[in-house]
Design a protein around this motif. Sequence first.
Motif, PDB file in Angstrom:
ATOM      1  N   ALA A 151       0.828  -1.210   0.000  1.00  0.00           N
ATOM      2  CA  ALA A 151       0.000   0.000   0.000  1.00  0.00           C
ATOM      3  C   ALA A 151       0.859   1.256   0.000  1.00  0.00           C
ATOM      4  CB  ALA A 151      -0.942  -0.008   1.199  1.00  0.00           C
ATOM      5  N   VAL A 152       1.931   1.255   0.788  1.00  0.00           N
ATOM      6  CA  VAL A 152       2.841   2.403   0.786  1.00  0.00           C
ATOM      7  C   VAL A 152       3.467   2.562  -0.591  1.00  0.00           C
ATOM      8  CG1 VAL A 152       4.993   3.335   1.723  1.00  0.00           C
ATOM      9  CG2 VAL A 152       3.310   2.293   3.266  1.00  0.00           C
ATOM     10  N   ARG A 153       3.913   1.452  -1.165  1.00  0.00           N
ATOM     11  CA  ARG A 153       4.510   1.507  -2.503  1.00  0.00           C
ATOM     12  C   ARG A 153       3.498   2.022  -3.523  1.00  0.00           C
ATOM     13  NH1 ARG A 153       6.461  -4.094  -5.015  1.00  0.00           N
ATOM     14  NH2 ARG A 153       4.196  -4.363  -5.098  1.00  0.00           N
ATOM     15  N   ALA A 154       2.270   1.572  -3.447  1.00  0.00           N
ATOM     16  CA  ALA A 154       1.234   2.026  -4.375  1.00  0.00           C
ATOM     17  C   ALA A 154       0.980   3.518  -4.227  1.00  0.00           C
ATOM     18  CB  ALA A 154      -0.060   1.246  -4.148  1.00  0.00           C
ATOM     19  N   MET A 155       0.995   4.016  -3.003  1.00  0.00           N
ATOM     20  CA  MET A 155       0.797   5.446  -2.775  1.00  0.00           C
ATOM     21  C   MET A 155       1.897   6.248  -3.467  1.00  0.00           C
ATOM     22  SD  MET A 155       0.776   7.605   0.805  1.00  0.00           S
ATOM     23  CE  MET A 155      -0.713   6.821   1.395  1.00  0.00           C
ATOM     24  N   PHE A 156       3.133   5.800  -3.347  1.00  0.00           N
ATOM     25  CA  PHE A 156       4.226   6.543  -3.965  1.00  0.00           C
ATOM     26  C   PHE A 156       4.199   6.416  -5.485  1.00  0.00           C
ATOM     27  CE2 PHE A 156       5.488   7.183   0.282  1.00  0.00           C
ATOM     28  CZ  PHE A 156       6.315   8.292   0.263  1.00  0.00           C
ATOM     29  N   TYR A 157       3.749   5.283  -5.991  1.00  0.00           N
ATOM     30  CA  TYR A 157       3.560   5.187  -7.435  1.00  0.00           C
ATOM     31  C   TYR A 157       2.426   6.107  -7.897  1.00  0.00           C
ATOM     32  CZ  TYR A 157       6.886   1.659  -8.942  1.00  0.00           C
ATOM     33  OH  TYR A 157       8.048   0.998  -9.287  1.00  0.00           O
ATOM     34  N   TYR A 158       1.424   6.296  -7.064  1.00  0.00           N
ATOM     35  CA  TYR A 158       0.353   7.226  -7.423  1.00  0.00           C
ATOM     36  C   TYR A 158       0.916   8.635  -7.626  1.00  0.00           C
ATOM     37  CZ  TYR A 158      -3.259  10.693  -6.835  1.00  0.00           C
ATOM     38  OH  TYR A 158      -4.045  11.814  -7.024  1.00  0.00           O
ATOM     39  N   TYR A 159       1.667   9.127  -6.660  1.00  0.00           N
ATOM     40  CA  TYR A 159       2.241  10.470  -6.780  1.00  0.00           C
ATOM     41  C   TYR A 159       3.232  10.555  -7.947  1.00  0.00           C
ATOM     42  CZ  TYR A 159       0.328  12.079  -2.294  1.00  0.00           C
ATOM     43  OH  TYR A 159      -0.511  12.474  -1.273  1.00  0.00           O
ATOM     44  N   LEU A 160       4.042   9.520  -8.119  1.00  0.00           N
ATOM     45  CA  LEU A 160       5.036   9.498  -9.199  1.00  0.00           C
ATOM     46  C   LEU A 160       4.353   9.538 -10.557  1.00  0.00           C
ATOM     47  CD1 LEU A 160       8.093   9.014  -9.980  1.00  0.00           C
ATOM     48  CD2 LEU A 160       7.527   6.584  -9.999  1.00  0.00           C
ATOM     49  N   MET A 161       3.339   8.680 -10.748  1.00  0.00           N
ATOM     50  CA  MET A 161       2.615   8.639 -12.014  1.00  0.00           C
ATOM     51  C   MET A 161       1.874   9.944 -12.264  1.00  0.00           C
ATOM     52  SD  MET A 161      -0.971   6.872 -12.926  1.00  0.00           S
ATOM     53  CE  MET A 161      -1.482   7.482 -11.366  1.00  0.00           C
ATOM     54  N   ASP A 162       1.300  10.520 -11.214  1.00  0.00           N
ATOM     55  CA  ASP A 162       0.572  11.774 -11.360  1.00  0.00           C
ATOM     56  C   ASP A 162       1.487  12.884 -11.855  1.00  0.00           C
ATOM     57  OD1 ASP A 162      -1.941  13.465 -10.635  1.00  0.00           O
ATOM     58  OD2 ASP A 162      -0.276  14.510  -9.645  1.00  0.00           O
ATOM     59  N   MET A 163       2.709  12.924 -11.366  1.00  0.00           N
ATOM     60  CA  MET A 163       3.625  13.994 -11.734  1.00  0.00           C
ATOM     61  C   MET A 163       4.367  13.731 -13.040  1.00  0.00           C
ATOM     62  SD  MET A 163       5.300  15.291  -8.111  1.00  0.00           S
ATOM     63  CE  MET A 163       6.357  16.464  -8.972  1.00  0.00           C
ATOM     64  N   PHE A 164       4.778  12.486 -13.282  1.00  0.00           N
ATOM     65  CA  PHE A 164       5.703  12.210 -14.385  1.00  0.00           C
ATOM     66  C   PHE A 164       5.118  11.367 -15.519  1.00  0.00           C
ATOM     67  CE2 PHE A 164       8.550  13.125 -10.786  1.00  0.00           C
ATOM     68  CZ  PHE A 164       9.373  14.075 -11.356  1.00  0.00           C
ATOM     69  N   GLY A 165       3.944  10.794 -15.341  1.00  0.00           N
ATOM     70  CA  GLY A 165       3.325  10.051 -16.435  1.00  0.00           C
ATOM     71  C   GLY A 165       3.918   8.686 -16.650  1.00  0.00           C
ATOM     72  N   ASN A 166       4.730   8.517 -17.695  1.00  0.00           N
ATOM     73  CA  ASN A 166       5.340   7.229 -18.050  1.00  0.00           C
ATOM     74  C   ASN A 166       6.601   7.016 -17.220  1.00  0.00           C
ATOM     75  OD1 ASN A 166       3.378   7.066 -20.127  1.00  0.00           O
ATOM     76  ND2 ASN A 166       4.720   8.208 -21.504  1.00  0.00           N
ATOM     77  N   VAL A 167       6.578   6.027 -16.340  1.00  0.00           N
ATOM     78  CA  VAL A 167       7.688   5.843 -15.400  1.00  0.00           C
ATOM     79  C   VAL A 167       8.054   4.369 -15.315  1.00  0.00           C
ATOM     80  CG1 VAL A 167       7.004   7.859 -14.048  1.00  0.00           C
ATOM     81  CG2 VAL A 167       6.141   5.596 -13.402  1.00  0.00           C
ATOM     82  N   PRO A 168       9.273   4.057 -14.892  1.00  0.00           N
ATOM     83  CA  PRO A 168       9.625   2.655 -14.653  1.00  0.00           C
ATOM     84  C   PRO A 168       8.781   2.070 -13.521  1.00  0.00           C
ATOM     85  CG  PRO A 168      11.605   4.001 -14.845  1.00  0.00           C
ATOM     86  CD  PRO A 168      10.442   4.943 -14.753  1.00  0.00           C
ATOM     87  N   LEU A 169       8.222   0.898 -13.750  1.00  0.00           N
ATOM     88  CA  LEU A 169       7.429   0.195 -12.749  1.00  0.00           C
ATOM     89  C   LEU A 169       8.284  -0.930 -12.183  1.00  0.00           C
ATOM     90  CD1 LEU A 169       4.718  -0.144 -11.332  1.00  0.00           C
ATOM     91  CD2 LEU A 169       3.930  -1.501 -13.273  1.00  0.00           C
ATOM     92  N   ILE A 170       8.828  -0.692 -11.012  1.00  0.00           N
ATOM     93  CA  ILE A 170       9.786  -1.609 -10.396  1.00  0.00           C
ATOM     94  C   ILE A 170       9.124  -2.256  -9.185  1.00  0.00           C
ATOM     95  CG2 ILE A 170      12.053  -1.801  -9.311  1.00  0.00           C
ATOM     96  CD1 ILE A 170      12.777   0.841 -10.766  1.00  0.00           C
ATOM     97  N   THR A 171       9.032  -3.579  -9.203  1.00  0.00           N
ATOM     98  CA  THR A 171       8.340  -4.269  -8.114  1.00  0.00           C
ATOM     99  C   THR A 171       9.199  -5.326  -7.433  1.00  0.00           C
ATOM    100  OG1 THR A 171       7.405  -5.863  -9.681  1.00  0.00           O
ATOM    101  CG2 THR A 171       6.088  -3.906  -9.184  1.00  0.00           C
ATOM    102  N   GLY A 172      10.477  -5.425  -7.813  1.00  0.00           N
ATOM    103  CA  GLY A 172      11.367  -6.397  -7.197  1.00  0.00           C
ATOM    104  C   GLY A 172      12.726  -5.807  -6.920  1.00  0.00           C
ATOM    105  N   VAL A 173      13.514  -6.489  -6.111  1.00  0.00           N
ATOM    106  CA  VAL A 173      14.819  -5.957  -5.698  1.00  0.00           C
ATOM    107  C   VAL A 173      15.873  -6.139  -6.779  1.00  0.00           C
ATOM    108  CG1 VAL A 173      14.374  -6.274  -3.244  1.00  0.00           C
ATOM    109  CG2 VAL A 173      15.365  -8.148  -4.553  1.00  0.00           C
TER     110      VAL A 173
END
Length: 546
Positions: A151-173
Amino acid sequence: MKYLRHSLLILSVMTLTGCLDENARDSLDESQVYTSAKAVYVNAVATLYNYMGSDKDSEGLQGTYRGVYDYNTFTTDEALIPVRGGDWYDGGFWENLYLHRWKTDDGPLYNTWLYFYKVITFSNDGLATIDKYRHLLTDTQYKAYRAEARAVRAMFYYYLMDMFGNVPLITGVEETPGNAVQTGRPEVFRFVVKELQEVEPLLPAGHSNFEGKDYGRVTRSVADFLLAKLMLNAEVYADADWTDGQQPDGSQLHFAVDGQQMNAWQACKHYCDKVTAAGFTLAPDYLSNFSVHNENSPENIFVIPMDKHLYKAQFQYLFRSRHYAHGGAVGTSSENGSCATLSTVRTYGYGTSAVDRRYAYNLYSDTVRVNGEIVRLENGDPLVYMPLEVEVNLTNSPYVKTAGARMAKYEVDPNAYNDGKSPDNDIVLFRYADVLLMKAEAEVRNGENGDAELNAVRSRSGMGYRAATLDNILAERLMELMWEGWRRNDLIRFGRFHRSYDQRTAPATEADRHTIVFPIPERVVDLNGNLVQNKGYRSGRKSTLR
């Protein structure tokens, strides 16, 4: 004292993460740290909350300069930081925000990008840690810990996507921002929605702003708020090319929601109703949500906990806005900077017989008084803020130091540290009034009547009935949510961010709407050959326009 009432959870976070030191986990061997379920939670999940706020520029979701909040506020018709003679030029940074003249090599934009990916990386690390030490957890703990980190990660992806649009989607280490491939905005949008929908039932059910075991955490209602926000902006986020003059229709965008198929507007209403069902209500007193001791607000859904004795996070915005004499009168320093725009004070009805009551709640204006006493300048004259004398550059104005209505809203903490930048007021990120306004807007966009929700918000502040039209809702969002960091998001959704407003004349080059997202920072593009710059932005070094 407030800090003695904080939950054991928060105190353990501070102890086991070295007082916000992001490298503290490296100071001990893993076998000495991960010995219990509590240790896994504190070091893999709870530590993530250390980054919601900050004392560093470009970090924190609110409270600091040149980051998320400033890019979402001073780029709009809500507020600006004028050039005040020799003050606030700063290489043109603040003027460029207001005039939409940001560049691909802007340092603060790059630092904001790094901030987002720092927290996303820590979230991925936390999820890997939970998996590694699953043997220390019950099945219930394992699912709950993973849900919260996701949920925390999703929240930060929300803000990132809202500001920058097309972004790297990284879900693993195994993947890093330096080698990741770019993901289209619609796919990131669907990812965030899916993540929040899947984890929502596993999150804590309590109120995140109440002191206790859920204080400051991402709870179910926080996820539901974000899902409502995602659905309300679905037309924007589902648009793969925002420069082609076409946009999806929210009534035709469908989502699986709690076992039903709904369009974007229906889904937004559904998630708003879930927040209501969780027991959130409007506080009888608008300003109580922003008081020094606002932890028991019935309205605040998600906050950044603030305590000058415990946390390094700062809230610098009152300090930034007040005139020097005003700051001195309340016992702090100040920077005499940010103020409301002309269009904002006119939206409130300033100077008319029908001024909205929230004008006085949100803005210091005209002759300034502190504790009933007139604040005076060094020459003995009263300090008078001049709301209608604002210009983007005040250098030649007789009101160079006093133009503009200034930020109020948050109660002044007389015991704050650090020149008032470290108060005890928790910083409000998500609020129930926004939920009602989102629902009203979704109803109108879906061909329904949103009068009840709009006027519930208005009547709380003693304001009369208004019909729930889109124009009225946008104006209401400005007056109700002033200084809360949502204006850019609103203007984009209403198709107005790229247009002329207030004292900003949009250039012809902005007609393609490319500025509704910021450029991918040039240093990021240079270091990762998989990334393509957002349309409409020209790289300073590569001189390519994609």
